[in-house]
Design a protein around this motif. Structure first.
Motif, PDB file in Angstrom:
ATOM      1  N   ARG A 217       0.805  -1.006   0.017  1.00  0.00           N
ATOM      2  CA  ARG A 217      -0.001   0.034   0.046  1.00  0.00           C
ATOM      3  C   ARG A 217       0.973   1.172  -0.030  1.00  0.00           C
ATOM      4  O   ARG A 217       0.637   2.237  -0.642  1.00  0.00           O
ATOM      5  N   ARG A 221       0.828   4.185  -2.749  1.00  0.00           N
ATOM      6  CA  ARG A 221       0.525   5.585  -2.413  1.00  0.00           C
ATOM      7  C   ARG A 221       1.864   6.433  -2.838  1.00  0.00           C
ATOM      8  O   ARG A 221       1.303   7.568  -3.274  1.00  0.00           O
ATOM      9  N   THR A 243      -6.127   5.037  -3.103  1.00  0.00           N
ATOM     10  CA  THR A 243      -5.211   4.159  -3.840  1.00  0.00           C
ATOM     11  C   THR A 243      -5.664   2.504  -3.474  1.00  0.00           C
ATOM     12  O   THR A 243      -4.672   1.689  -4.243  1.00  0.00           O
ATOM     13  N   THR A 244      -6.401   2.199  -2.852  1.00  0.00           N
ATOM     14  CA  THR A 244      -6.331   0.652  -2.289  1.00  0.00           C
ATOM     15  C   THR A 244      -7.901   0.304  -2.255  1.00  0.00           C
ATOM     16  O   THR A 244      -8.597   0.915  -1.597  1.00  0.00           O
TER      17      THR A 244
END
Length: 374
Positions: A217, A221, A243-244
């Motif tokens: 992650r 990011r 972003t996840t």
């Protein structure tokens, strides 16, 4: 030949070992004169020669449905009752002890498959002392077996360095028909509520500490939009941040193959992989892989089929992801698919295993096996 596989690494939502066993069963079902039986923990006792047999074992809390066998005598008795010609134990715990007990009583070969890295696992909690204790246990345990199979060179080398003999490498495989680029769909980004231009990366598997999900992650990011990470292995479907995204674990092979084939690449930062079956699944779907240089991953990921990060850090992983998108991903995916068809399709892998089993059945068992007590 009646082959019995036994392990405690088997649960409703377990990963690579369970997939290995099921694919092995599927391949052996089409092999003349071979019967295959599984013996695994379950809610009750049920012996089914040629099927999936269970012995009652308590469920481990907060461990995805895994059960921990406690009855060594019952496990040994069940193996003897199944009357195998060869037993393969897929863990270094009670089923392995019972397997070696039963094999000695029946006078048949016993094979240990090192799916896990027990010394490194103990080392996480007890440091160097834990590593030494794990190695000492494996030396005593594996001395009771006729052969020890390792899924990768790195595990074979660690076992040999620990003083364990009769170790050979036996790679795992993948269902090259179920995991295929044709499984991909064009609207996955729409389903996830993402823009069409999103650079979509995927991780599939247990969201365990050794998988380094926070590192994945953090790397994505650092890159920001249009990069996005899809984690397949959670309990529900939700957006974690910009972003996840997360989707539940997919026991359905067809759905998992669809997700992998619909993304741009697989992202993997696991540091304790003994093999990395999900890497093969991505390759079978003609998807390149970005990984960290740890465990067995460097044996599978190279410049022909993906990008290996310089080190295990968010910065290095982000750099490797960006490098992937600067390359011809279609060419990388095609090379990955070709590698699967050449080396890792299950029929080829299982045929190699059968050669090992037949050789053991036709050779005297080492006399030293009879003198090791645990």
């Amino acid at each position: 030949m009646h082959l019995v596989d036994t392990t405690l690494f088997y649960a409703p939502h377990s990963g690579g070992v369970k997939r290995y066993l099921h694919e092995k069963r599927r391949s052996l079902a089409h092999t003349p004169q071979v019967t295959h039986t599984l013996l695994v923990p379950g809610a009750s006792d049920a012996l089914i020669a040629g099927g999936i047999s269970t012995l009652a074992a308590p469920r481990l809390p907060h461990r995805a449905g895994y059960r921990w066998p406690l009855r060594r005598r019952a496990w040994r008795a069940a193996l003897i009752a199944l009357a195998p010609d060869l037993i393969e134990a897929g863990d270094p715990y009670l089923p392995a002890l019972a397997s070696s007990d039963a094999a000695r009583q029946l006078g048949i070969p016993a094979v240990a498959f090192a799916h896990s890295d027990l010394p490194r696992l103990l080392g996480r909690y007890s440091g160097a002392a834990g590593v030494r204790a794990g190695e000492a246990w494996l030396r005593r345990l594996y001395a009771r077996f006729d052969a020890v199979l390792a899924p990768s060179q790195v595990i074979a080398q660690r076992l040999a360095a620990a003083g364990i003999a009769r170790v050979s490498v036996q790679p795992l495989g993948v269902d090259a028909e179920a995991f295929h680029p044709r499984q991909g769909v064009l609207d996955l980004r729409v389903q996830l509520g993402l823009p069409a231009r999103t650079r979509l990366l995927l991780f599939a598997g247990r969201l365990a500490a050794e998988k380094n999900i926070p590192l994945l992650r953090a790397a994505v990011r650092r890159l920001g939009a249009p990069y996005h990470l899809l984690l397949v292995g959670g309990r529900d479907a939700r957006r974690l941040d910009a972003t996840t995204s997360m989707l539940p674990y997919e026991a359905d092979t067809a759905r998992l193959a669809q997700l992998i084939a619909s993304c741009d690449a697989l992202l993997h930062a696991g540091t304790q992989e003994t093999f990395g079956m999900v890497v093969l699944e991505a390759y079978a779907c003609a998807r390149p892989v970005v990984a960290v240089p740890a465990g067995a991953l460097p044996e599978l990921v190279d410049d022909a089929v993906g990008v290996l990060a310089a080190d295990v850090s968010a910065a290095a992983l982000a750099e490797a992801i960006a490098a992937l998108y600067a390359r011809d991903r279609a060419a990388l995916g095609a090379a990955a698919r070709a590698r699967i068809e050449r080396d890792y399709a299950w029929p080829r892998v299982v045929a190699q295993q059968l050669d090992t089993y037949r050789a053991l059945l036709h050779q005297p068992r080492p006399a030293a096996l009879a003198g090791v007590a645990l």
